[in-house]
Write a protein that holds these residues in place. Structure first.
Motif, PDB file in Angstrom:
ATOM      1  N   THR A 151       0.838  -1.197   0.000  1.00 57.46           N
ATOM      2  CA  THR A 151       0.000   0.000   0.000  1.00 57.46           C
ATOM      3  C   THR A 151       0.872   1.247   0.000  1.00 57.46           C
ATOM      4  OG1 THR A 151      -1.698  -1.181   1.232  1.00 57.46           O
ATOM      5  CG2 THR A 151      -1.822   1.215   1.210  1.00 57.46           C
ATOM      6  N   ARG A 152       0.581   2.139  -0.927  1.00 57.70           N
ATOM      7  CA  ARG A 152       1.350   3.383  -0.971  1.00 57.70           C
ATOM      8  C   ARG A 152       0.919   4.286   0.175  1.00 57.70           C
ATOM      9  NH1 ARG A 152       4.494   4.693  -4.959  1.00 57.70           N
ATOM     10  NH2 ARG A 152       4.249   6.918  -4.545  1.00 57.70           N
ATOM     11  N   PRO A 153       1.857   5.031   0.757  1.00 59.86           N
ATOM     12  CA  PRO A 153       1.487   5.935   1.852  1.00 59.86           C
ATOM     13  C   PRO A 153       0.613   7.077   1.371  1.00 59.86           C
ATOM     14  CG  PRO A 153       3.766   6.285   1.174  1.00 59.86           C
ATOM     15  CD  PRO A 153       3.293   5.072   0.453  1.00 59.86           C
ATOM     16  N   ALA A 154      -0.111   7.662   2.299  1.00 59.50           N
ATOM     17  CA  ALA A 154      -0.885   8.860   1.985  1.00 59.50           C
ATOM     18  C   ALA A 154       0.073  10.016   1.697  1.00 59.50           C
ATOM     19  CB  ALA A 154      -1.804   9.192   3.150  1.00 59.50           C
ATOM     20  N   ARG A 155      -0.439  11.026   1.005  1.00 55.92           N
ATOM     21  CA  ARG A 155       0.412  12.145   0.595  1.00 55.92           C
ATOM     22  C   ARG A 155      -0.335  13.462   0.798  1.00 55.92           C
ATOM     23  NH1 ARG A 155       0.754  14.308  -4.933  1.00 55.92           N
ATOM     24  NH2 ARG A 155       2.688  15.490  -5.221  1.00 55.92           N
ATOM     25  N   ARG A 156       0.405  14.472   1.217  1.00 58.41           N
ATOM     26  CA  ARG A 156      -0.152  15.822   1.290  1.00 58.41           C
ATOM     27  C   ARG A 156       0.886  16.811   0.791  1.00 58.41           C
ATOM     28  NH1 ARG A 156      -2.821  19.156   6.448  1.00 58.41           N
ATOM     29  NH2 ARG A 156      -3.357  21.001   5.220  1.00 58.41           N
ATOM     30  N   VAL A 157       0.429  17.820   0.074  1.00 57.03           N
ATOM     31  CA  VAL A 157       1.313  18.842  -0.487  1.00 57.03           C
ATOM     32  C   VAL A 157       0.827  20.225  -0.059  1.00 57.03           C
ATOM     33  CG1 VAL A 157       2.291  19.837  -2.589  1.00 57.03           C
ATOM     34  CG2 VAL A 157       1.790  17.383  -2.491  1.00 57.03           C
ATOM     35  N   TRP A 158       1.759  21.041   0.410  1.00 63.18           N
ATOM     36  CA  TRP A 158       1.496  22.438   0.726  1.00 63.18           C
ATOM     37  C   TRP A 158       2.296  23.295  -0.262  1.00 63.18           C
ATOM     38  CZ3 TRP A 158       2.555  18.607   4.131  1.00 63.18           C
ATOM     39  CH2 TRP A 158       1.716  18.403   5.224  1.00 63.18           C
ATOM     40  N   VAL A 159       1.733  24.385  -0.770  1.00 59.59           N
ATOM     41  CA  VAL A 159       2.418  25.228  -1.750  1.00 59.59           C
ATOM     42  C   VAL A 159       2.240  26.702  -1.385  1.00 59.59           C
ATOM     43  CG1 VAL A 159       2.684  25.847  -4.182  1.00 59.59           C
ATOM     44  CG2 VAL A 159       1.936  23.532  -3.564  1.00 59.59           C
ATOM     45  N   GLU A 160       3.342  27.432  -1.436  1.00 57.34           N
ATOM     46  CA  GLU A 160       3.306  28.893  -1.302  1.00 57.34           C
ATOM     47  C   GLU A 160       4.310  29.496  -2.278  1.00 57.34           C
ATOM     48  OE1 GLU A 160       3.459  30.861   2.407  1.00 57.34           O
ATOM     49  OE2 GLU A 160       2.099  29.459   3.435  1.00 57.34           O
ATOM     50  N   THR A 161       4.078  30.739  -2.656  1.00 53.79           N
ATOM     51  CA  THR A 161       5.038  31.470  -3.488  1.00 53.79           C
ATOM     52  C   THR A 161       5.909  32.328  -2.575  1.00 53.79           C
ATOM     53  OG1 THR A 161       3.538  31.526  -5.373  1.00 53.79           O
ATOM     54  CG2 THR A 161       5.337  33.122  -5.369  1.00 53.79           C
ATOM     55  N   ILE A 162       7.192  32.008  -2.527  1.00 54.54           N
ATOM     56  CA  ILE A 162       8.145  32.693  -1.654  1.00 54.54           C
ATOM     57  C   ILE A 162       9.447  32.848  -2.419  1.00 54.54           C
ATOM     58  CG2 ILE A 162       9.295  32.703   0.604  1.00 54.54           C
ATOM     59  CD1 ILE A 162       7.266  30.598   1.532  1.00 54.54           C
ATOM     60  N   MET A 163      10.156  33.920  -2.205  1.00 53.29           N
ATOM     61  CA  MET A 163      11.439  34.180  -2.858  1.00 53.29           C
ATOM     62  C   MET A 163      11.286  34.143  -4.378  1.00 53.29           C
ATOM     63  SD  MET A 163      13.963  31.983  -0.308  1.00 53.29           S
ATOM     64  CE  MET A 163      15.470  32.921  -0.583  1.00 53.29           C
ATOM     65  N   GLY A 164      10.122  34.565  -4.851  1.00 54.69           N
ATOM     66  CA  GLY A 164       9.886  34.671  -6.285  1.00 54.69           C
ATOM     67  C   GLY A 164       9.660  33.361  -6.998  1.00 54.69           C
ATOM     68  N   GLY A 166      -2.059  15.484  10.162  1.00 57.40           N
ATOM     69  CA  GLY A 166      -2.014  15.861  11.564  1.00 57.40           C
ATOM     70  C   GLY A 166      -1.525  17.280  11.813  1.00 57.40           C
ATOM     71  N   PRO A 167      -1.766  17.802  13.002  1.00 56.57           N
ATOM     72  CA  PRO A 167      -1.384  19.178  13.334  1.00 56.57           C
ATOM     73  C   PRO A 167       0.118  19.394  13.403  1.00 56.57           C
ATOM     74  CG  PRO A 167      -2.212  18.039  15.282  1.00 56.57           C
ATOM     75  CD  PRO A 167      -2.493  17.143  14.123  1.00 56.57           C
ATOM     76  N   SER A 214       4.256  25.193   8.269  1.00 64.62           N
ATOM     77  CA  SER A 214       4.016  26.629   8.440  1.00 64.62           C
ATOM     78  C   SER A 214       5.272  27.335   8.931  1.00 64.62           C
ATOM     79  CB  SER A 214       2.864  26.846   9.422  1.00 64.62           C
ATOM     80  OG  SER A 214       2.618  28.216   9.624  1.00 64.62           O
ATOM     81  N   ARG A 215       5.992  26.706   9.862  1.00 63.73           N
ATOM     82  CA  ARG A 215       7.229  27.312  10.365  1.00 63.73           C
ATOM     83  C   ARG A 215       8.307  27.345   9.283  1.00 63.73           C
ATOM     84  NH1 ARG A 215       5.618  24.539  15.188  1.00 63.73           N
ATOM     85  NH2 ARG A 215       6.852  22.703  14.634  1.00 63.73           N
ATOM     86  N   ALA A 216       8.362  26.313   8.449  1.00 59.88           N
ATOM     87  CA  ALA A 216       9.344  26.296   7.363  1.00 59.88           C
ATOM     88  C   ALA A 216       9.071  27.429   6.369  1.00 59.88           C
ATOM     89  CB  ALA A 216       9.309  24.946   6.650  1.00 59.88           C
ATOM     90  N   PHE A 217       7.815  27.622   6.011  1.00 58.87           N
ATOM     91  CA  PHE A 217       7.467  28.717   5.104  1.00 58.87           C
ATOM     92  C   PHE A 217       7.799  30.071   5.739  1.00 58.87           C
ATOM     93  CE2 PHE A 217       4.018  26.025   2.832  1.00 58.87           C
ATOM     94  CZ  PHE A 217       4.928  25.621   1.874  1.00 58.87           C
ATOM     95  N   ARG A 242      15.977  21.504   7.424  1.00 52.44           N
ATOM     96  CA  ARG A 242      16.654  20.854   8.551  1.00 52.44           C
ATOM     97  C   ARG A 242      16.088  21.328   9.894  1.00 52.44           C
ATOM     98  NH1 ARG A 242      20.459  17.675   6.706  1.00 52.44           N
ATOM     99  NH2 ARG A 242      21.561  18.153   4.760  1.00 52.44           N
ATOM    100  N   MET A 243      15.639  22.567   9.961  1.00 52.15           N
ATOM    101  CA  MET A 243      15.096  23.084  11.211  1.00 52.15           C
ATOM    102  C   MET A 243      13.692  22.563  11.488  1.00 52.15           C
ATOM    103  SD  MET A 243      16.328  27.074  11.175  1.00 52.15           S
ATOM    104  CE  MET A 243      15.471  27.448  12.710  1.00 52.15           C
ATOM    105  N   HIS A 244      12.851  22.496  10.440  1.00 51.61           N
ATOM    106  CA  HIS A 244      11.428  22.293  10.676  1.00 51.61           C
ATOM    107  C   HIS A 244      10.801  21.066  10.008  1.00 51.61           C
ATOM    108  CE1 HIS A 244      11.481  26.212  12.528  1.00 51.61           C
ATOM    109  NE2 HIS A 244      11.935  26.768  11.418  1.00 51.61           N
TER     110      HIS A 244
END
Length: 270
Positions: free
Chosen positions: A2-15, A31-32, A39-42, A120-122
């Motif tokens: 079974t393939r794992p579930a996947r989630r993608v977050w996208v933002e426009t940053i640094m052009g 999960g939260p 959110s912290r990485a962005f 690496r931080m988040h």
């Protein structure tokens, strides 16, 4: 399997479009903890853009260029990046420089450094969480990728053919590490050789795989500037890479050693 579930977050940053890809159990990807870390990485990347952007009037870099502050007055991260850029200039034999114009402009280094730092931080610490399989961040095609211990996950990275839009020239498999691509295929001759000030035009596309995205991004730029000269590879902190020249020639290396590439056309002609 079974393939794992996947989630993608996208933002426009640094052009550019920045996406985070999480794989694992539904409880992990939805999960939260994952959402908060992304959110912290962005936020970390937006802060890097605030400090280092050459387009923002009030960034630390713009104020340095105008002489309003000194390096000692600037945010401590500026001194860290400046030291890394001086080291990169020495290691690359001058093929990379953040100061050749007469002022400090770390544009060719700071994006990879910032994305790796945010990862690496988040993000990569999430791999220790229950249900995590893999997590990676992609900023305009430059990626820092990670896989949880004990997982058989492999990131399969397609390398675009710079001469044929929509075609894939190669696949690079990465478990943990970074991939960066530079060249003239997407944005034209935008990379300048700091030794001459002239556009670097011999390499259409250069891709480097390394442990660190800061290193992969640096050496992908160096590869474009160096053109047909691969003498820099011995000093590079890379695992492997490939260049595609304007005439379609492909050169590849593993570690510090160039490897032969035999195409179907080459084989058929023998």
């Amino acid at each position: 399997m079974t393939r794992p579930a996947r989630r993608v977050w996208v933002e426009t940053i640094m052009g550019t479009a920045v996406s985070v890809h999480a794989h694992g159990t539904p409880a992990f990807v939805e999960g939260p903890d994952a959402a908060a870390s992304v959110s912290r990485a962005f936020a970390e990347l937006r802060e890097a853009d605030r400090i280092f952007s050459t387009y923002r009037e009030h960034s630390e870099i713009s104020r340095l260029r105008r002489g309003e502050i000194t390096l000692d007055d600037a945010h401590p991260l500026v001194a860290e990046v400046a030291a890394a850029c001086r080291d990169a200039e020495q290691r690359s034999g001058g093929r990379f420089s953040a100061s050749w114009r007469g002022w400090f402009d770390p544009t060719g280094y700071v994006k990879g450094w910032a994305v790796e730092r945010a990862a690496r931080m988040h993000l990569l610490p999430l791999l220790a969480a229950t249900g995590a399989t893999a997590i990676g961040i992609n900023a305009g095609g430059d990626m820092q990728l990670g896989t949880a211990a004990g997982s058989d996950w492999v990131w399969r990275i397609g390398i675009a053919d710079p001469h044929r839009a929509g075609e894939v020239l190669a696949i690079m498999d990465v478990v943990d590490g970074a991939v960066a691509t530079s060249g003239t295929a997407e944005r034209g001759a935008h990379i300048l050789d700091p030794r001459s000030g002239e556009p670097a035009t011999g390499v259409r596309s250069a891709t480097v795989v390394a442990d660190s995205l800061a290193e992969a991004d640096l050496w992908a730029t160096v590869a474009v500037v160096a053109g047909d000269d691969l003498s820099w590879v011995a000093a590079a902190d890379s695992r492997s890479g490939m260049t595609v020249t304007e005439d379609g020639s492909v050169r590849r290396w593993v570690g510090a050693t160039e490897v032969s590439v035999v195409t179907y056309a080459d084989s058929a002609a023998r």
